[in-house]
Write a protein that holds these residues in place. Structure first.
Motif, mmCIF file in Angstrom:
data_model
loop_
_atom_site.group_PDB
_atom_site.id
_atom_site.type_symbol
_atom_site.label_atom_id
_atom_site.label_comp_id
_atom_site.label_asym_id
_atom_site.label_seq_id
_atom_site.Cartn_x
_atom_site.Cartn_y
_atom_site.Cartn_z
ATOM 1 N N THR A 132 -24.997 -47.032 94.343
ATOM 2 C CA THR A 132 -25.768 -47.053 92.572
ATOM 3 C C THR A 132 -26.937 -47.680 92.984
ATOM 4 O O THR A 132 -27.659 -48.010 92.028
ATOM 5 C CB THR A 132 -24.758 -47.686 91.686
ATOM 6 N N ASP A 133 -27.440 -48.433 94.067
ATOM 7 C CA ASP A 133 -28.410 -49.287 94.386
ATOM 8 C C ASP A 133 -27.948 -50.576 93.757
ATOM 9 O O ASP A 133 -27.430 -50.820 92.746
ATOM 10 C CB ASP A 133 -29.837 -48.749 93.575
ATOM 11 N N ARG A 134 -28.651 -51.643 94.312
ATOM 12 C CA ARG A 134 -28.353 -52.965 94.041
ATOM 13 C C ARG A 134 -28.668 -53.406 92.540
ATOM 14 O O ARG A 134 -29.763 -52.774 91.942
ATOM 15 C CB ARG A 134 -29.323 -54.101 94.851
ATOM 16 N N PRO A 135 -27.974 -54.191 91.732
ATOM 17 C CA PRO A 135 -28.266 -54.426 90.388
ATOM 18 C C PRO A 135 -29.669 -54.882 89.995
ATOM 19 O O PRO A 135 -30.134 -54.879 88.959
ATOM 20 C CB PRO A 135 -27.173 -55.409 89.967
ATOM 21 N N ASP A 136 -30.480 -55.590 91.043
ATOM 22 C CA ASP A 136 -31.625 -56.055 90.604
ATOM 23 C C ASP A 136 -32.833 -55.016 90.768
ATOM 24 O O ASP A 136 -33.874 -55.147 90.426
ATOM 25 C CB ASP A 136 -31.945 -57.294 91.567
ATOM 26 N N LYS A 137 -32.374 -53.899 91.270
ATOM 27 C CA LYS A 137 -33.473 -52.778 91.185
ATOM 28 C C LYS A 137 -33.169 -51.910 90.103
ATOM 29 O O LYS A 137 -32.671 -50.918 89.728
ATOM 30 C CB LYS A 137 -33.002 -51.694 92.636
ATOM 31 N N ALA A 138 -34.239 -52.268 88.905
ATOM 32 C CA ALA A 138 -33.947 -51.854 87.826
ATOM 33 C C ALA A 138 -34.326 -50.326 87.881
ATOM 34 O O ALA A 138 -33.585 -49.484 87.143
ATOM 35 C CB ALA A 138 -35.251 -52.630 86.819
ATOM 36 N N VAL A 139 -35.311 -50.043 88.347
ATOM 37 C CA VAL A 139 -35.684 -48.587 88.282
ATOM 38 C C VAL A 139 -36.288 -48.320 89.978
ATOM 39 O O VAL A 139 -37.004 -48.835 90.559
ATOM 40 C CB VAL A 139 -36.908 -48.165 87.623
ATOM 41 N N VAL A 180 -38.529 -38.168 91.921
ATOM 42 C CA VAL A 180 -37.248 -38.492 91.152
ATOM 43 C C VAL A 180 -37.254 -40.167 90.606
ATOM 44 O O VAL A 180 -37.497 -40.900 91.510
ATOM 45 C CB VAL A 180 -35.864 -38.222 91.995
ATOM 46 N N VAL A 181 -37.123 -40.258 89.509
ATOM 47 C CA VAL A 181 -36.971 -41.822 88.823
ATOM 48 C C VAL A 181 -35.565 -41.663 88.535
ATOM 49 O O VAL A 181 -34.921 -41.050 87.981
ATOM 50 C CB VAL A 181 -37.817 -41.847 87.765
ATOM 51 N N LEU A 182 -35.038 -42.710 89.208
ATOM 52 C CA LEU A 182 -33.394 -43.237 88.821
ATOM 53 C C LEU A 182 -33.185 -44.686 88.241
ATOM 54 O O LEU A 182 -34.165 -45.676 88.828
ATOM 55 C CB LEU A 182 -32.733 -43.414 90.084
ATOM 56 N N VAL A 183 -32.814 -44.488 86.924
ATOM 57 C CA VAL A 183 -32.654 -45.811 86.410
ATOM 58 C C VAL A 183 -31.242 -46.510 86.825
ATOM 59 O O VAL A 183 -30.504 -45.865 86.620
ATOM 60 C CB VAL A 183 -32.445 -45.462 84.634
ATOM 61 N N ARG A 184 -31.189 -47.546 87.396
ATOM 62 C CA ARG A 184 -30.060 -48.169 87.967
ATOM 63 C C ARG A 184 -29.086 -48.624 86.950
ATOM 64 O O ARG A 184 -29.546 -49.223 85.971
ATOM 65 C CB ARG A 184 -30.422 -49.240 88.733
ATOM 66 N N SER A 185 -27.663 -48.422 87.057
ATOM 67 C CA SER A 185 -26.881 -48.606 86.368
ATOM 68 C C SER A 185 -25.446 -48.827 87.270
ATOM 69 O O SER A 185 -25.317 -47.905 88.307
ATOM 70 C CB SER A 185 -26.701 -47.694 84.985
ATOM 71 N N ASP A 186 -24.414 -49.031 86.442
ATOM 72 C CA ASP A 186 -22.887 -48.764 87.231
ATOM 73 C C ASP A 186 -22.855 -47.183 87.661
ATOM 74 O O ASP A 186 -21.657 -47.018 88.082
ATOM 75 C CB ASP A 186 -21.949 -49.666 86.655
ATOM 76 N N ARG A 187 -23.313 -46.371 86.926
ATOM 77 C CA ARG A 187 -22.991 -45.225 86.865
ATOM 78 C C ARG A 187 -24.065 -44.515 87.847
ATOM 79 O O ARG A 187 -23.875 -43.165 87.890
ATOM 80 C CB ARG A 187 -22.914 -44.366 85.610
ATOM 81 N N SER A 188 -25.136 -45.105 88.437
ATOM 82 C CA SER A 188 -26.356 -44.431 89.014
ATOM 83 C C SER A 188 -25.836 -43.885 90.353
ATOM 84 O O SER A 188 -26.576 -44.045 91.452
ATOM 85 C CB SER A 188 -27.451 -45.187 89.058
ATOM 86 N N TRP A 189 -24.815 -43.151 90.727
ATOM 87 C CA TRP A 189 -24.346 -42.805 91.976
ATOM 88 C C TRP A 189 -25.423 -41.604 92.530
ATOM 89 O O TRP A 189 -25.555 -40.638 91.877
ATOM 90 C CB TRP A 189 -22.881 -42.277 91.906
ATOM 91 N N HIS A 190 -25.772 -41.915 93.667
ATOM 92 C CA HIS A 190 -26.500 -41.004 94.280
ATOM 93 C C HIS A 190 -26.472 -41.415 96.019
ATOM 94 O O HIS A 190 -26.145 -42.205 96.253
ATOM 95 C CB HIS A 190 -28.089 -41.203 93.915
#
Ligand SMILES: O=C(O)CCC(=O)C(=O)O
Ligand SMILES: [Fe+2]
Length: 213
Positions: A132-139, A180-190
């Motif tokens: 999901t990327d580290r929590p501090d990676k907002a976008v 592609v822009v990804l907004v990090r969250s607990d659901r942002s699986w990629h």
């Protein structure tokens, strides 16, 4: 004049399924600019980065990286060695107008964030497991630079509904101009499944992260 298309980015469609993201087919101001960046993508200065232990506490991956911006600071030695087109692109990704465009698109406040940017090459067998990327990676903003991509080569971005690479909602081929822009969250699986052994080229990308301090 920016190379990235500030208007297009700020007005892109933010999709909610499987998590907040946007796919931007033409991210640069002209196709010629995109093609020039593609043709001038570096083939030197990359370091292999790998984590594949079975006893794992973090995500597993294999790729080649060339860091350009770390904690908001441009690595001038790296950037001076790049062709002019890439020097201009680095100026763009640390600019206020680009940050405002990504913030407008995502509705995430980015003023306090520090930019990180690196070029990546995925050779055959390179991959990154679902995360999901580290929590501090907002976008995160991923820009791709391949002159076409055959779906049989695998190695395309998978946007996932869970930590399972097969639980895929959307696939994005890493072709020039697409971002592609990804907004990090607990659901942002990629994740990116391994680039096939039959793939004759490296997969080329620029990764930009807005990192909370
Ligand atoms: O290169 C990509 O498409 C994704 C890379 C990624 O997710 C990452 O490095 O965190
Ligand atoms: Fe990621």
């Amino acid at each position: 004049m920016p190379l990235v298309d500030i208007e297009t980015i700020s007005r892109a469609q933010l999709e909610q399924d499987p998590f907040d993201h946007a796919v931007i087919p033409r991210s640069f101001v002209t196709d010629d600019i995109a093609e020039n960046l593609r043709s001038e993508f570096s083939d030197v200065g990359f370091e292999q980065s790998e984590r594949t232990e079975e006893t794992r506490s973090d995500k597993q991956y294999r790729m080649f990286n060339r860091n350009l911006v770390t904690a908001g600071v441009v690595d001038q030695d790296q950037v001076r060695a790049l062709p002019e087109s890439w020097q201009l692109l680095v100026e763009d990704v640390v600019s206020k107008s680009y940050r405002e465009a990504v913030s407008a698109l995502t509705d995430v406040y980015l003023d306090q964030c520090q930019v990180e940017a690196r070029m990546t090459r995925y050779a055959r067998g390179c991959w990154i497991e679902p995360h999901t990327d580290r929590p501090d990676k907002a976008v995160t903003h991923l820009f791709y630079f391949n002159d076409g991509w055959n779906a049989d080569w695998s190695g395309d971005l998978h946007l996932l509904r869970s930590a399972d690479m097969n639980d895929c909602a959307k696939r994005v081929l890493p072709t020039t101009g697409t971002s592609v822009v990804l907004v990090r969250s607990d659901r942002s699986w990629h994740g990116v499944p391994p680039v096939a052994e039959t793939c004759p080229v490296d997969r080329l990308a620029l990764l930009v992260h807005f990192v909370r301090p």
